[in-house]
Design an enzyme around this catalytic site. Structure first.
Site, PDB file in Angstrom:
ATOM      1  N   ASP A  12      37.365  38.000  32.276  1.00  0.00           N
ATOM      2  CA  ASP A  12      37.499  38.210  33.720  1.00  0.00           C
ATOM      3  C   ASP A  12      37.925  36.903  34.373  1.00  0.00           C
ATOM      4  OD1 ASP A  12      37.424  39.271  36.213  1.00  0.00           O
ATOM      5  OD2 ASP A  12      35.264  39.601  36.296  1.00  0.00           O
ATOM      6  N   ASP A 108      44.038  40.934  36.123  1.00  0.00           N
ATOM      7  CA  ASP A 108      43.265  39.726  35.827  1.00  0.00           C
ATOM      8  C   ASP A 108      42.039  39.969  34.950  1.00  0.00           C
ATOM      9  OD1 ASP A 108      41.817  41.143  37.676  1.00  0.00           O
ATOM     10  OD2 ASP A 108      41.239  39.412  38.878  1.00  0.00           O
ATOM     11  N   GLU A 109      42.002  41.088  34.236  1.00  0.00           N
ATOM     12  CA  GLU A 109      40.863  41.309  33.344  1.00  0.00           C
ATOM     13  C   GLU A 109      41.240  42.238  32.200  1.00  0.00           C
ATOM     14  OE1 GLU A 109      37.574  43.857  34.567  1.00  0.00           O
ATOM     15  OE2 GLU A 109      38.679  44.351  36.395  1.00  0.00           O
TER      16      GLU A 109
END
Length: 393
Positions: A12, A108-109
């Site tokens: 994350d 973004d993860e």
């Protein structure tokens, strides 16, 4: 890790948009930074902010004027989505250099199954190596959750930010997970949390200790799933192909008669777009692309597509792009069939906050779109196209 258990990482990225800006502009490092639309206007909304800004109480969804009241020295920048997508691609390339079992969840993860990673490196050392590499090569901080399944890995990555590495085993749940408030559990939204609290479930532990049947009666299939998650049960595998399972959602229709009547064609496009919008909503997707299909009286086909500036699903958002594609590619011959397809689908859950917050983009995007429409008006006349439906879904 427990023997024979899978080793799952949840990666994350921390304050992703703000971190990317700092990577490109080192002079911003260590300063309170916020990413917001309409950055020069007080009504703009904060999308994300650096941890330096958070120390002052600045947070996402906050109007710029309120944020600057809390932090007078706050630096506010407009988002650069092309840059964020480009860096995200590089980030996932780094993750895939360790294992092919990488499942992107959002920009973004993502999850990694590192059970079979060569070298037999201890999971904590591997997590540290990945974290260090992302920081060294991309100047991006991240938190990593280490666990035997995806749910626990996700919960673990949220426990320490920024630059945290947290291990969450099933035997750790009673003291690390169960005391948390019910709304902090991944997969539980605001409405579900309110419903559970009315039933007397206030912590994750309350949920875990409840009779499974009680939750199934109250929440149906989702109740069983939440009970399993609260007890550390998650059978989902890390699936690199999950983002490609459903590649598109579309609708087409053959017209009663071949026609070149602009008003009729426009109404058909509106109807098709509305049907695609409803299917996106029902299936829980948003789209980053749209395609228009035109079949002429002589059965020749034209297919044209474009990438959208942001994920969307509403009729009134999609329709201007659909009509733009049609007008720019229609040769004015009679049309036999029209089709509208949503491409580049994204799970709505992964971008829910973005969809809520990125509405500020509408003014800017509408302005650019209106410029294009004005050019089309001059070429074809005002009756050729209208901006879209006024009534929201």
């Amino acid at each position: 890790m427990e023997s024979k258990a899978r080793v799952i990482f949840h990666i994350d990225m921390n304050s992703y948009y703000a971190s990317v800006e700092m990577a490109f502009h080192p002079e911003l490092k260590g300063k309170p930074l916020a990413i917001a639309g309409n950055a020069k206007e007080r009504r703009g909304i904060i999308v994300t902010c650096s941890y330096e800004a958070r120390k002052f109480g600045v947070k996402a969804t906050m109007p710029i004027w309120e944020a600057k009241k809390l932090c007078p020295n706050l630096i506010v920048k407009e988002p650069d989505f092309d840059k964020y997508r480009s860096v995200s691609k590089r980030m996932f390339e780094i993750l895939k250099s360790y294992t092919e079992w990488v499942e992107p969840v959002s920009i973004d993860e993502g999850y990694m199954d590192v059970t079979e990673v060569e070298g037999n490196l201890h999971p904590l050392k591997l997590a540290q190596a990945i974290q260090d590499r992302l920081l060294d090569e991309l100047q991006l901080p991240c938190s990593i959750g280490v666990a035997p399944n995806k749910f626990l890995a996700k919960m673990a990555s949220d426990m320490k930010k920024p630059l945290g590495i947290t291990v969450l085993r099933k035997r750790d749940m009673t003291h690390k997970l169960w005391p948390l408030e019910i709304q902090e559990m991944h997969g539980i939204g605001k409405k579900t949390a309110e419903k559970l609290k009315k039933l007397g479930f206030h912590t994750i532990g309350d949920l875990a200790k409840a009779p499974e049947l009680t939750l199934k009666v109250a929440l149906g299939v989702n109740g069983k799933k939440l009970w399993e998650r609260a007890n550390g049960i998650d059978r989902r595998k890390v699936d690199p192909e999950s983002v490609n399972e459903i590649k598109s959602i579309g609708n087409s229709t053959t017209l009663p008669t071949d026609t070149e009547d602009l008003h009729t064609l426009e109404r058909v496009l509106e109807s098709l777009t509305d049907r695609v919008s409803k299917r996106l909503y029902t299936r829980g997707y948003v789209t980053e692309g749209v395609q228009v299909t035109i079949r002429y009286f002589n059965r020749k086909n034209t297919n044209r597509s474009m990438t959208l500036a942001r994920p969307m699903y509403k009729t009134e958002e999609l329709l201007p792009y659909v009509k733009k594609l049609f007008i720019e590619n229609w040769n004015e011959d009679p049309v036999r069939l029209l089709g509208v397809t949503a491409t580049q689908l994204v799970d709505k859950k992964s971008v829910t906050q973005q969809l809520d917050l990125f509405s500020y983009e509408k003014d800017e995007k509408d302005y650019k779109l209106n410029e294009t429409l004005q050019q089309l008006y001059k070429k074809h006349g005002k009756s050729i196209i209208s901006k879209g439906v006024d009534k929201p879904k």
